[in-house]
Write a protein that holds these residues in place. Sequence first.
Motif, PDB file in Angstrom:
ATOM      1  N   SER A  45     -43.182  30.793  13.204  1.00 20.66           N
ATOM      2  CA  SER A  45     -43.697  31.282  11.852  1.00 20.66           C
ATOM      3  C   SER A  45     -44.460  30.052  11.198  1.00 20.66           C
ATOM      4  N   GLY A  46     -44.486  28.771  12.121  1.00 21.68           N
ATOM      5  CA  GLY A  46     -45.130  27.751  11.508  1.00 21.68           C
ATOM      6  C   GLY A  46     -44.377  26.298  11.790  1.00 21.68           C
ATOM      7  N   LEU A  47     -45.107  25.364  11.058  1.00 20.53           N
ATOM      8  CA  LEU A  47     -44.499  23.876  11.234  1.00 20.53           C
ATOM      9  C   LEU A  47     -43.408  23.706  10.246  1.00 20.53           C
ATOM     10  N   LEU A  48     -42.219  23.366  10.579  1.00 20.64           N
ATOM     11  CA  LEU A  48     -41.047  23.076   9.716  1.00 20.64           C
ATOM     12  C   LEU A  48     -41.119  21.474   9.471  1.00 20.64           C
ATOM     13  N   ASP A  49     -41.058  21.183   8.128  1.00 24.09           N
ATOM     14  CA  ASP A  49     -41.190  19.893   7.677  1.00 24.09           C
ATOM     15  C   ASP A  49     -40.194  18.869   8.153  1.00 24.09           C
ATOM     16  N   LEU A  50     -38.791  19.086   7.767  1.00 23.15           N
ATOM     17  CA  LEU A  50     -37.910  18.281   8.097  1.00 23.15           C
ATOM     18  C   LEU A  50     -36.558  18.988   8.518  1.00 23.15           C
ATOM     19  N   LEU A  51     -35.980  18.484   9.209  1.00 21.04           N
ATOM     20  CA  LEU A  51     -34.784  19.235   9.710  1.00 21.04           C
ATOM     21  C   LEU A  51     -33.652  18.226  10.042  1.00 21.04           C
ATOM     22  N   TYR A  52     -32.312  18.294   9.204  1.00 19.90           N
ATOM     23  CA  TYR A  52     -31.584  17.135   9.406  1.00 19.90           C
ATOM     24  C   TYR A  52     -30.273  17.862   9.394  1.00 19.90           C
ATOM     25  N   VAL A  53     -29.336  17.090  10.387  1.00 17.34           N
ATOM     26  CA  VAL A  53     -28.039  17.394  10.341  1.00 17.34           C
ATOM     27  C   VAL A  53     -27.406  16.695   9.478  1.00 17.34           C
ATOM     28  N   TYR A  54     -26.411  17.389   8.700  1.00 20.60           N
ATOM     29  CA  TYR A  54     -25.353  16.663   7.835  1.00 20.60           C
ATOM     30  C   TYR A  54     -23.964  17.368   8.148  1.00 20.60           C
ATOM     31  N   GLN A  55     -23.080  16.370   8.469  1.00 21.62           N
ATOM     32  CA  GLN A  55     -21.987  16.809   9.079  1.00 21.62           C
ATOM     33  C   GLN A  55     -21.880  18.077   9.746  1.00 21.62           C
ATOM     34  N   LYS A  56     -21.549  19.119   9.400  1.00 22.58           N
ATOM     35  CA  LYS A  56     -21.442  20.455  10.202  1.00 22.58           C
ATOM     36  C   LYS A  56     -22.615  21.444   9.656  1.00 22.58           C
ATOM     37  N   GLN A  57     -23.553  20.848   9.027  1.00 22.97           N
ATOM     38  CA  GLN A  57     -24.663  21.684   8.556  1.00 22.97           C
ATOM     39  C   GLN A  57     -25.970  21.029   8.819  1.00 22.97           C
ATOM     40  N   LEU A  58     -26.885  21.930   8.720  1.00 21.54           N
ATOM     41  CA  LEU A  58     -28.383  21.715   9.058  1.00 21.54           C
ATOM     42  C   LEU A  58     -29.102  22.017   7.874  1.00 21.54           C
ATOM     43  N   PHE A  59     -29.649  20.929   7.099  1.00 26.03           N
ATOM     44  CA  PHE A  59     -30.711  20.940   6.310  1.00 26.03           C
ATOM     45  C   PHE A  59     -32.190  21.186   6.354  1.00 26.03           C
ATOM     46  N   LEU A  60     -32.506  22.333   5.926  1.00 26.53           N
ATOM     47  CA  LEU A  60     -34.088  22.582   6.305  1.00 26.53           C
ATOM     48  C   LEU A  60     -34.889  22.585   4.946  1.00 26.53           C
ATOM     49  N   ILE A  61     -35.645  21.554   5.240  1.00 24.99           N
ATOM     50  CA  ILE A  61     -36.156  20.695   4.055  1.00 24.99           C
ATOM     51  C   ILE A  61     -37.920  21.210   4.366  1.00 24.99           C
ATOM     52  N   GLU A  62     -38.261  21.942   3.102  1.00 27.32           N
ATOM     53  CA  GLU A  62     -39.748  22.255   3.011  1.00 27.32           C
ATOM     54  C   GLU A  62     -40.359  21.322   1.963  1.00 27.32           C
ATOM     55  N   LEU A  63     -41.393  20.642   2.415  1.00 25.90           N
ATOM     56  CA  LEU A  63     -41.796  19.519   1.335  1.00 25.90           C
ATOM     57  C   LEU A  63     -43.162  20.009   0.668  1.00 25.90           C
ATOM     58  N   LYS A  64     -43.333  20.124  -0.730  1.00 21.51           N
ATOM     59  CA  LYS A  64     -44.553  20.481  -1.140  1.00 21.51           C
ATOM     60  C   LYS A  64     -45.030  19.510  -2.270  1.00 21.51           C
ATOM     61  N   VAL A  65     -46.108  18.955  -2.176  1.00 20.99           N
ATOM     62  CA  VAL A  65     -46.587  17.954  -3.276  1.00 20.99           C
ATOM     63  C   VAL A  65     -47.313  18.655  -4.379  1.00 20.99           C
ATOM     64  N   VAL A  66     -46.737  19.828  -4.710  1.00 19.57           N
ATOM     65  CA  VAL A  66     -47.523  20.472  -5.577  1.00 19.57           C
ATOM     66  C   VAL A  66     -46.542  21.161  -6.624  1.00 19.57           C
ATOM     67  N   PRO A  67     -46.901  21.940  -7.612  1.00 23.40           N
ATOM     68  CA  PRO A  67     -45.800  22.769  -8.452  1.00 23.40           C
ATOM     69  C   PRO A  67     -45.175  23.895  -7.359  1.00 23.40           C
ATOM     70  N   PHE A  68     -44.331  24.520  -7.900  1.00 20.81           N
ATOM     71  CA  PHE A  68     -43.597  25.698  -7.133  1.00 20.81           C
ATOM     72  C   PHE A  68     -44.492  26.688  -6.932  1.00 20.81           C
ATOM     73  N   ILE A 124     -39.480  16.280  -7.153  1.00 19.94           N
ATOM     74  CA  ILE A 124     -39.696  15.233  -6.628  1.00 19.94           C
ATOM     75  C   ILE A 124     -41.027  14.288  -7.326  1.00 19.94           C
ATOM     76  N   ASN A 125     -40.912  13.275  -7.733  1.00 24.47           N
ATOM     77  CA  ASN A 125     -41.933  12.650  -8.371  1.00 24.47           C
ATOM     78  C   ASN A 125     -42.461  11.534  -7.202  1.00 24.47           C
ATOM     79  N   PRO A 126     -43.819  11.930  -6.807  1.00 23.36           N
ATOM     80  CA  PRO A 126     -44.439  11.071  -5.738  1.00 23.36           C
ATOM     81  C   PRO A 126     -44.645   9.469  -6.444  1.00 23.36           C
ATOM     82  N   ALA A 127     -45.062   9.565  -7.317  1.00 18.07           N
ATOM     83  CA  ALA A 127     -45.232   7.947  -7.712  1.00 18.07           C
ATOM     84  C   ALA A 127     -43.820   7.285  -7.983  1.00 18.07           C
TER      85      ALA A 127
END
Length: 347
Positions: A45-68, A124-127
């Motif tokens: 379905s596209g390019l996933l931004d960030l995928l992290y392993v945390y203990q026994k979980q997977l953190f799927l992170i979609e990053l947007k530098v714009v309002p929701f 998030i606050n980019p500055a």
Amino acid sequence: MGKSSKISERIIEDIFVLDKRLLANILNVNLEDLVLLARQKVLNSGLLDLLYVYQKQLFLIELKVVPFCDDFIKQINAYEKDLLDLQESNKLIDGEIKKYIFVTKFSKKNKVKCDSHDIHLKKINPAELFHKYHQHFKELSQFLKIKSADYGVVRIGLLNSTIFNIGEGYSIHKISKIENRSPKTIRNRISVAIQLGLVMKNKNKIFLTELGNSFIKANENKISDSLTNGQIDILYSYLKDNPLQSSIAYTIFTLVESVFVLSKSIYPVPFEDLKKYFVKTVGKENTWKSKKSKKTATYIFSNYAIELELISKMDNNFFITPKGIQSVLLLQLNRSIKLIETKSIIG
């Protein structure tokens, strides 16, 4: 975000990847347990931004530098489905998938909607991220922490008599009498000598280093306020191997680099041009505020560079020497090594 302040999502990704402390703080998790698994992972379905392993979980992170935007929910849910399919076919490690959307702004209504989809919405606050990354980077990067300072000693050669007297075992008080200089002047000379690796201080006692002893021997038993060829070679050999060792060493090499950079547009480099660029480069505009302090600092460090044969001066204009070009390359190499080390530590 205004049109003039557009920031690339890729840059913010870089910051998170290189400095996990910032990401761990936003996620409110333990830094050591957070491990990057994939970035810009290609899914159906596209390019996933960030995928992290945390203990026994997977953190799927979609990053947007714009309002929701509501479309983000559809996008991250599609990524989740793709990841579940990969887990089902044993192409991805097992673990509960937690979904995160980072945006610059959202409303309570947006959060409620995300909650209903088990999505964690984060602001998030980019500055602020840029600022914190720079602060963390400075903490780890040695050369960015170096604070240039001048001690009022206008030439390195003036250290000769003081270093010789230190070698004789004399105190600062006695040296000031012998040289007919104030104790403050002698202390300033000693401070410079320490920065240059010629003298060391231990429990209020001052000693010559091995380099300092060699430096005195190379003076051919003449107490002169000029450096001999042997002294120049000894001191330069030490400084070129340790350009980030002290503020004075770094500042001397930075002044030479300033001449090198300016020479691309004007050569020889006028004193006034060098002064403006040099003071700004070493980050001392707010410390060396007056015209006099800027002029004095540039005069002193250019004298040091001239004594070491890194630059030459004629009619208040500066030329860079072959040895000076070598020093610039060595400074840039050492800085690059430190930057690479810093990147690996932060990441």
